[in-house]
Design an enzyme around this catalytic site. Structure first.
Site, PDB file in Angstrom:
ATOM      1  N   GLY A 197       0.849  -1.411   0.081  1.00  0.00           N
ATOM      2  CA  GLY A 197      -0.146  -0.013  -0.144  1.00  0.00           C
ATOM      3  C   GLY A 197       0.814   1.272  -0.086  1.00  0.00           C
ATOM      4  O   GLY A 197       1.958   1.371  -0.771  1.00  0.00           O
ATOM      5  N   ALA A 233       2.147   1.945   9.505  1.00  0.00           N
ATOM      6  CA  ALA A 233       1.523   0.921   9.682  1.00  0.00           C
ATOM      7  C   ALA A 233       0.069   1.242  10.387  1.00  0.00           C
ATOM      8  O   ALA A 233       0.020   2.180  11.570  1.00  0.00           O
ATOM      9  CB  ALA A 233       2.027  -0.047  10.557  1.00  0.00           C
ATOM     10  N   GLY A 234      -0.794   0.694   9.794  1.00  0.00           N
ATOM     11  CA  GLY A 234      -2.227   1.069  10.423  1.00  0.00           C
ATOM     12  C   GLY A 234      -3.262  -0.167   9.903  1.00  0.00           C
ATOM     13  O   GLY A 234      -3.000  -0.728   8.785  1.00  0.00           O
ATOM     14  N   THR A 266      -7.635  -0.913  10.011  1.00  0.00           N
ATOM     15  CA  THR A 266      -8.867  -0.451  10.342  1.00  0.00           C
ATOM     16  C   THR A 266      -9.891  -1.908  10.882  1.00  0.00           C
ATOM     17  O   THR A 266      -9.693  -3.056  10.566  1.00  0.00           O
ATOM     18  CB  THR A 266      -9.534  -0.097   8.882  1.00  0.00           C
ATOM     19  OG1 THR A 266      -9.800  -0.931   8.096  1.00  0.00           O
ATOM     20  CG2 THR A 266      -8.976   1.208   8.584  1.00  0.00           C
ATOM     21  N   TYR A 295     -10.649   3.978  14.995  1.00  0.00           N
ATOM     22  CA  TYR A 295      -9.495   4.768  14.008  1.00  0.00           C
ATOM     23  C   TYR A 295      -9.398   6.297  14.031  1.00  0.00           C
ATOM     24  O   TYR A 295      -8.361   6.958  14.177  1.00  0.00           O
ATOM     25  CB  TYR A 295      -9.815   4.267  12.631  1.00  0.00           C
ATOM     26  CG  TYR A 295      -9.031   4.476  11.426  1.00  0.00           C
ATOM     27  CD1 TYR A 295      -7.933   3.504  11.119  1.00  0.00           C
ATOM     28  CD2 TYR A 295      -9.057   5.597  10.783  1.00  0.00           C
ATOM     29  CE1 TYR A 295      -7.171   4.057  10.089  1.00  0.00           C
ATOM     30  CE2 TYR A 295      -8.189   6.010   9.436  1.00  0.00           C
ATOM     31  CZ  TYR A 295      -7.332   5.009   9.291  1.00  0.00           C
ATOM     32  OH  TYR A 295      -6.388   5.090   8.274  1.00  0.00           O
ATOM     33  N   TYR A 312      -8.725   9.520   0.757  1.00  0.00           N
ATOM     34  CA  TYR A 312      -8.703   8.296   0.534  1.00  0.00           C
ATOM     35  C   TYR A 312      -7.996   7.850  -0.610  1.00  0.00           C
ATOM     36  O   TYR A 312      -7.990   8.495  -1.621  1.00  0.00           O
ATOM     37  CB  TYR A 312     -10.426   8.272   0.057  1.00  0.00           C
ATOM     38  CG  TYR A 312     -11.191   8.313   1.188  1.00  0.00           C
ATOM     39  CD1 TYR A 312     -11.552   9.224   2.172  1.00  0.00           C
ATOM     40  CD2 TYR A 312     -11.724   6.810   1.812  1.00  0.00           C
ATOM     41  CE1 TYR A 312     -12.344   8.991   3.294  1.00  0.00           C
ATOM     42  CE2 TYR A 312     -12.312   6.725   2.986  1.00  0.00           C
ATOM     43  CZ  TYR A 312     -12.792   7.933   3.534  1.00  0.00           C
ATOM     44  OH  TYR A 312     -13.516   7.818   4.749  1.00  0.00           O
ATOM     45  N   ILE A 313      -7.232   7.222  -0.432  1.00  0.00           N
ATOM     46  CA  ILE A 313      -5.995   6.585  -1.398  1.00  0.00           C
ATOM     47  C   ILE A 313      -6.472   5.159  -1.861  1.00  0.00           C
ATOM     48  O   ILE A 313      -6.972   4.455  -1.116  1.00  0.00           O
ATOM     49  CB  ILE A 313      -4.497   6.689  -0.656  1.00  0.00           C
ATOM     50  CG1 ILE A 313      -4.291   7.792   0.090  1.00  0.00           C
ATOM     51  CG2 ILE A 313      -3.497   6.220  -1.898  1.00  0.00           C
ATOM     52  CD1 ILE A 313      -4.289   9.073  -0.745  1.00  0.00           C
TER      53      ILE A 313
HETATM   54  N1  CAA Z   1     -19.449   8.425   4.311  1.00  0.00           N
HETATM   55  C1  CAA Z   1     -20.860   8.747   4.254  1.00  0.00           C
HETATM   56  N2  CAA Z   1     -21.906   7.871   4.668  1.00  0.00           N
HETATM   57  C2  CAA Z   1     -21.403   6.838   4.754  1.00  0.00           C
HETATM   58  C3  CAA Z   1     -19.957   6.335   5.132  1.00  0.00           C
HETATM   59  C4  CAA Z   1     -19.169   7.074   4.899  1.00  0.00           C
HETATM   60  N3  CAA Z   1     -17.809   6.903   4.837  1.00  0.00           N
HETATM   61  N4  CAA Z   1     -19.981   5.058   5.464  1.00  0.00           N
HETATM   62  C5  CAA Z   1     -21.341   4.478   5.544  1.00  0.00           C
HETATM   63  N5  CAA Z   1     -22.166   5.704   5.325  1.00  0.00           N
HETATM   64  C6  CAA Z   1     -23.891   5.374   5.091  1.00  0.00           C
HETATM   65  C7  CAA Z   1     -24.064   4.387   4.349  1.00  0.00           C
HETATM   66  O1  CAA Z   1     -24.082   4.915   2.762  1.00  0.00           O
HETATM   67  C8  CAA Z   1     -25.604   4.215   4.535  1.00  0.00           C
HETATM   68  O2  CAA Z   1     -26.471   5.177   4.220  1.00  0.00           O
HETATM   69  P1  CAA Z   1     -27.926   4.923   3.482  1.00  0.00           P
HETATM   70  O3  CAA Z   1     -28.620   4.292   4.591  1.00  0.00           O
HETATM   71  O4  CAA Z   1     -28.222   6.157   3.089  1.00  0.00           O
HETATM   72  O5  CAA Z   1     -27.501   4.071   2.478  1.00  0.00           O
HETATM   73  C9  CAA Z   1     -25.531   4.160   6.196  1.00  0.00           C
HETATM   74  O6  CAA Z   1     -24.246   4.986   6.368  1.00  0.00           O
HETATM   75  C10 CAA Z   1     -25.416   3.059   6.924  1.00  0.00           C
HETATM   76  O7  CAA Z   1     -24.129   2.185   6.218  1.00  0.00           O
HETATM   77  P2  CAA Z   1     -24.284   0.837   5.887  1.00  0.00           P
HETATM   78  O8  CAA Z   1     -25.557   0.377   5.402  1.00  0.00           O
HETATM   79  O9  CAA Z   1     -23.007   0.331   5.212  1.00  0.00           O
HETATM   80  O10 CAA Z   1     -24.192   0.482   7.403  1.00  0.00           O
HETATM   81  P3  CAA Z   1     -23.422  -0.866   8.313  1.00  0.00           P
HETATM   82  O11 CAA Z   1     -23.893  -0.702   9.816  1.00  0.00           O
HETATM   83  O12 CAA Z   1     -23.535  -2.023   7.506  1.00  0.00           O
HETATM   84  O13 CAA Z   1     -22.080  -0.103   8.158  1.00  0.00           O
HETATM   85  C11 CAA Z   1     -20.255   1.293   8.333  1.00  0.00           C
HETATM   86  C12 CAA Z   1     -21.515   1.057   8.585  1.00  0.00           C
HETATM   87  C13 CAA Z   1     -19.415   0.510   9.247  1.00  0.00           C
HETATM   88  C14 CAA Z   1     -19.775   2.664   8.522  1.00  0.00           C
HETATM   89  C15 CAA Z   1     -19.624   0.965   6.839  1.00  0.00           C
HETATM   90  O14 CAA Z   1     -20.753   1.432   5.943  1.00  0.00           O
HETATM   91  C16 CAA Z   1     -18.399   1.509   6.500  1.00  0.00           C
HETATM   92  O15 CAA Z   1     -17.297   0.608   6.587  1.00  0.00           O
HETATM   93  N6  CAA Z   1     -18.294   2.564   5.922  1.00  0.00           N
HETATM   94  C17 CAA Z   1     -16.968   3.161   5.383  1.00  0.00           C
HETATM   95  C18 CAA Z   1     -16.428   3.905   6.768  1.00  0.00           C
HETATM   96  C19 CAA Z   1     -15.184   4.737   6.109  1.00  0.00           C
HETATM   97  O16 CAA Z   1     -15.224   5.621   5.579  1.00  0.00           O
HETATM   98  N7  CAA Z   1     -14.089   4.033   6.375  1.00  0.00           N
HETATM   99  C20 CAA Z   1     -12.849   4.369   5.954  1.00  0.00           C
HETATM  100  C21 CAA Z   1     -11.911   3.198   5.448  1.00  0.00           C
HETATM  101  S1  CAA Z   1     -10.468   4.086   4.618  1.00  0.00           S
HETATM  102  C22 CAA Z   1      -9.381   4.270   5.813  1.00  0.00           C
HETATM  103  O17 CAA Z   1      -9.686   4.474   7.059  1.00  0.00           O
HETATM  104  C23 CAA Z   1      -8.240   4.980   5.121  1.00  0.00           C
HETATM  105  C24 CAA Z   1      -8.072   6.328   5.544  1.00  0.00           C
HETATM  106  O18 CAA Z   1      -7.315   6.959   6.286  1.00  0.00           O
HETATM  107  C25 CAA Z   1      -9.005   7.473   4.749  1.00  0.00           C
END
Ligand code: CAA
Length: 241
Positions: free
Chosen positions: A13, A83-84, A86, A147, A179-180
């Site tokens: 990554g 290192a990280g 989620t 996180y 977001y990468i």
């Molecule tokens: N931004 C905006 N809305 C979000 C969102 C986000 N990042 N994540 C979830 N939502 C919204 C969904 O679209 C959904 O909305 P609708 O009902 O209108 O469709 C609502 O929140 C609920 O989401 P889920 O149906 O997916 O519900 P869940 O309980 O199954 O999961 C969750 C919830 C754990 C937040 C999951 O959606 C998820 O993993 N989302 C991504 C979270 C995220 O952005 N993680 C970043 C990872 S990358 C990273 O961490 C690297 C970095 O440094 C940037």
């Protein structure tokens, strides 16, 4: 002068791009990895960069590995805490295992990695510590209380350590990637990524690991000696702080 650089999470990554870019600037690089032996072996074959297996959440293992790296390569001049992990879930469904795993790997690792190298940097009167935080430490993110807390903690740590060591020629800075396009971001549910995240990025795309690596090589360079305690945001305009 060839500097010795250590990059945690350095074989995949964003970390792989950082290790490679630092090598290209003339550094001797040690890439630390946590568990994926196959990816690490391939990375070593492809790049010629030395790899070391170490769990960054383990205080003793970090001290031992850093000692070994210093024996093999010399005193550590540049440390990139990249290192990280989620463990995304809404807080009302989060268990202690998910909380502790993220805090230990993403935040406690900064103590584990910095503590063994800081005295040598102070004695040699040179050091570059670069902590890879996150946009989600700046703005918070639903599904990421663990996180976001760890990444925000990294920013406070960076500023405090920078103050303690500025007069010793050591700079300590943080980079907040947005977001990468890595495995970590691709693990976000596809509909969430496409419908909720991408439309919020003014540049209109995910970032590339190499774009973060170029931030690191700048902050690691001698030219960046007046920059310390800073937070460099690289997020395509998603959040402006
Ligand atoms: N931004 C905006 N809305 C979000 C969102 C986000 N990042 N994540 C979830 N939502 C919204 C969904 O679209 C959904 O909305 P609708 O009902 O209108 O469709 C609502 O929140 C609920 O989401 P889920 O149906 O997916 O519900 P869940 O309980 O199954 O999961 C969750 C919830 C754990 C937040 C999951 O959606 C998820 O993993 N989302 C991504 C979270 C995220 O952005 N993680 C970043 C990872 S990358 C990273 O961490 C690297 C970095 O440094 C940037």
């Amino acid at each position: 002068m060839s500097r010795v650089a250590v990059v945690t999470g350095g074989t995949r990554g964003i970390g792989a791009a950082i290790s490679t870019a630092l090598k290209e600037t003339g550094c001797t690089v040690a890439a630390i990895y946590g568990g994926n032996d196959e990816a690490a072996a391939k990375f070593k074959d492809d790049t010629g960069i030395a790899v070391y297996k170490c769990d960054v959440s383990d205080t003793q293992a970090c001290a031992e590995n850093l000692g070994q790296i210093e024996k093999d390569l010399g005193g550590i001049d540049i440390l990139v805490n990249n290192a990280g992990i989620t463990r995304d879930t809404m807080f009302h469904r989060m268990d202690a295992e998910k909380w502790n795993a993220v805090i230990n790997t993403n935040l406690n690792s900064l103590f584990n990695m910095c503590r063994p190298v800081i005295e040598g940097m102070r004695e040699r009167k040179f050091g570059r510590i670069i902590n890879i935080s996150s946009i989600n430490g700046q703005k918070g993110q639903m599904g990421q209380t663990n996180y976001s807390a760890a990444k925000a903690g990294e920013l406070g740590f960076t500023k405090a350590l920078a103050q303690e060591n500025a007069f010793k020629g050591i700079t300590v800075n943080a980079i907040c990637p947005g977001y990468i396009g890595t495995e970590m971001v691709r693990a976000v549910p596809e509909d969430v990524l496409n419908e909720k995240i991408l439309p919020l990025i003014p540049v209109g795309r995910l970032g590339e690991p190499e774009e973060i690596a170029r931030c690191v090589t700048f902050l690691a360079s001698d030219d960046a000696g007046f920059i310390t305690g800073s937070t460099l945001s690289a997020n395509g305009g998603q959040v402006m702080v």
